[in-house]
Motif scaffolding. Structure first.
Motif, PDB file in Angstrom:
ATOM      1  N   ASP A 188      36.161  50.969  15.760  1.00  0.00           N
ATOM      2  CA  ASP A 188      37.305  50.608  15.754  1.00  0.00           C
ATOM      3  C   ASP A 188      37.602  48.812  14.645  1.00  0.00           C
ATOM      4  N   LEU A 189      36.538  48.236  15.246  1.00  0.00           N
ATOM      5  CA  LEU A 189      36.090  46.905  13.769  1.00  0.00           C
ATOM      6  C   LEU A 189      36.149  47.603  12.746  1.00  0.00           C
ATOM      7  N   ILE A 190      35.633  48.711  12.187  1.00  0.00           N
ATOM      8  CA  ILE A 190      35.687  48.817  10.453  1.00  0.00           C
ATOM      9  C   ILE A 190      37.025  49.287  10.669  1.00  0.00           C
ATOM     10  N   GLU A 191      38.609  50.127  11.559  1.00  0.00           N
ATOM     11  CA  GLU A 191      39.579  50.188  10.974  1.00  0.00           C
ATOM     12  C   GLU A 191      40.426  49.047  10.341  1.00  0.00           C
ATOM     13  N   TRP A 192      39.897  47.847  11.822  1.00  0.00           N
ATOM     14  CA  TRP A 192      41.162  46.683  11.495  1.00  0.00           C
ATOM     15  C   TRP A 192      40.096  45.813  10.303  1.00  0.00           C
ATOM     16  N   ILE A 193      38.933  45.638   9.776  1.00  0.00           N
ATOM     17  CA  ILE A 193      38.204  44.990   8.653  1.00  0.00           C
ATOM     18  C   ILE A 193      38.613  45.857   7.474  1.00  0.00           C
ATOM     19  N   LEU A 194      39.159  47.011   7.205  1.00  0.00           N
ATOM     20  CA  LEU A 194      39.434  47.641   6.604  1.00  0.00           C
ATOM     21  C   LEU A 194      41.077  47.763   6.423  1.00  0.00           C
ATOM     22  N   GLU A 195      41.764  47.074   7.080  1.00  0.00           N
ATOM     23  CA  GLU A 195      43.029  46.686   7.359  1.00  0.00           C
ATOM     24  C   GLU A 195      42.987  45.193   6.654  1.00  0.00           C
ATOM     25  N   ILE A 196      42.348  44.185   6.878  1.00  0.00           N
ATOM     26  CA  ILE A 196      42.771  43.099   6.044  1.00  0.00           C
ATOM     27  C   ILE A 196      43.106  42.613   4.491  1.00  0.00           C
ATOM     28  N   PRO A 197      44.331  41.941   4.258  1.00  0.00           N
ATOM     29  CA  PRO A 197      44.908  41.542   2.954  1.00  0.00           C
ATOM     30  C   PRO A 197      43.245  41.302   2.181  1.00  0.00           C
ATOM     31  N   HIS A 198      43.730  41.686   0.543  1.00  0.00           N
ATOM     32  CA  HIS A 198      42.581  41.254   0.120  1.00  0.00           C
ATOM     33  C   HIS A 198      41.282  41.829   0.415  1.00  0.00           C
ATOM     34  N   PHE A 199      40.534  42.566   1.576  1.00  0.00           N
ATOM     35  CA  PHE A 199      39.153  43.360   1.916  1.00  0.00           C
ATOM     36  C   PHE A 199      39.386  44.380   0.416  1.00  0.00           C
ATOM     37  N   GLU A 200      37.937  44.269   0.172  1.00  0.00           N
ATOM     38  CA  GLU A 200      37.806  45.602  -1.828  1.00  0.00           C
ATOM     39  C   GLU A 200      36.506  46.236  -1.175  1.00  0.00           C
ATOM     40  N   GLY A 201      35.662  45.571   0.193  1.00  0.00           N
ATOM     41  CA  GLY A 201      34.939  46.597   0.280  1.00  0.00           C
ATOM     42  C   GLY A 201      34.858  48.006   0.855  1.00  0.00           C
ATOM     43  N   LYS A 202      33.867  48.842   1.123  1.00  0.00           N
ATOM     44  CA  LYS A 202      34.335  50.933   1.129  1.00  0.00           C
ATOM     45  C   LYS A 202      33.473  50.995   2.621  1.00  0.00           C
ATOM     46  N   ARG A 203      33.980  51.785   3.208  1.00  0.00           N
ATOM     47  CA  ARG A 203      33.531  52.231   3.867  1.00  0.00           C
ATOM     48  C   ARG A 203      32.147  53.010   4.234  1.00  0.00           C
TER      49      ARG A 203
END
Length: 82
Positions: free
Chosen positions: A43-58
Motif C-alpha cells: 500500500d505504501l508503495i502505491e501511495w508514494i507513486l501517486e505523490i505529485p512530482h514523484f519520479e521514482g520507479k517501482r
C-alpha cells in the motif's frame, strides 16, 4: 529560484522526508504512529507513486527506503500532533 519552483522539484526514493511530508499532507491525522508502522509496504508503495512530482520507479524501491519513509512520517505526525 522561487518557492513555487522548489515545490515543483522532482521527488525521488532517497527524499524520505519530502515523501513523509507529502504522505502526512494527504492523510493528516488519519494514521497515528501505530497505524503508520502497520501499513503494508504494498500500500505504501502505491501511495508514494501517486505523490505529485514523484519520479521514482517501482523497481528502484527498497525495504530500506520504505522503513526510512515510515520513520520520517512518524516524526512528521509527532511534530503536528504534540
Amino acid at each position: 529560484m522561487s518557492f513555487k519552483d522548489i515545490e515543483n522539484l522532482p521527488i525521488h526514493w532517497t527524499d524520505h522526508e519530502d515523501i513523509a511530508m507529502a504522505l502526512y499532507e494527504k492523510f493528516g491525522s488519519e494514521f497515528d504512529e501505530g497505524k503508520i508502522y502497520r501499513i503494508r509496504f504494498t500500500d505504501l508503495i502505491e501511495w508514494i507513486l501517486e505523490i505529485p512530482h514523484f519520479e521514482g520507479k517501482r523497481e528502484d524501491c527498497s525495504e530500506g527506503h520504505l522503513e526510512q519513509i515510515q520513520a520520517k512520517w512518524v516524526y512528521e505526525w509527532r511534530d503536528n500532533n504534540s
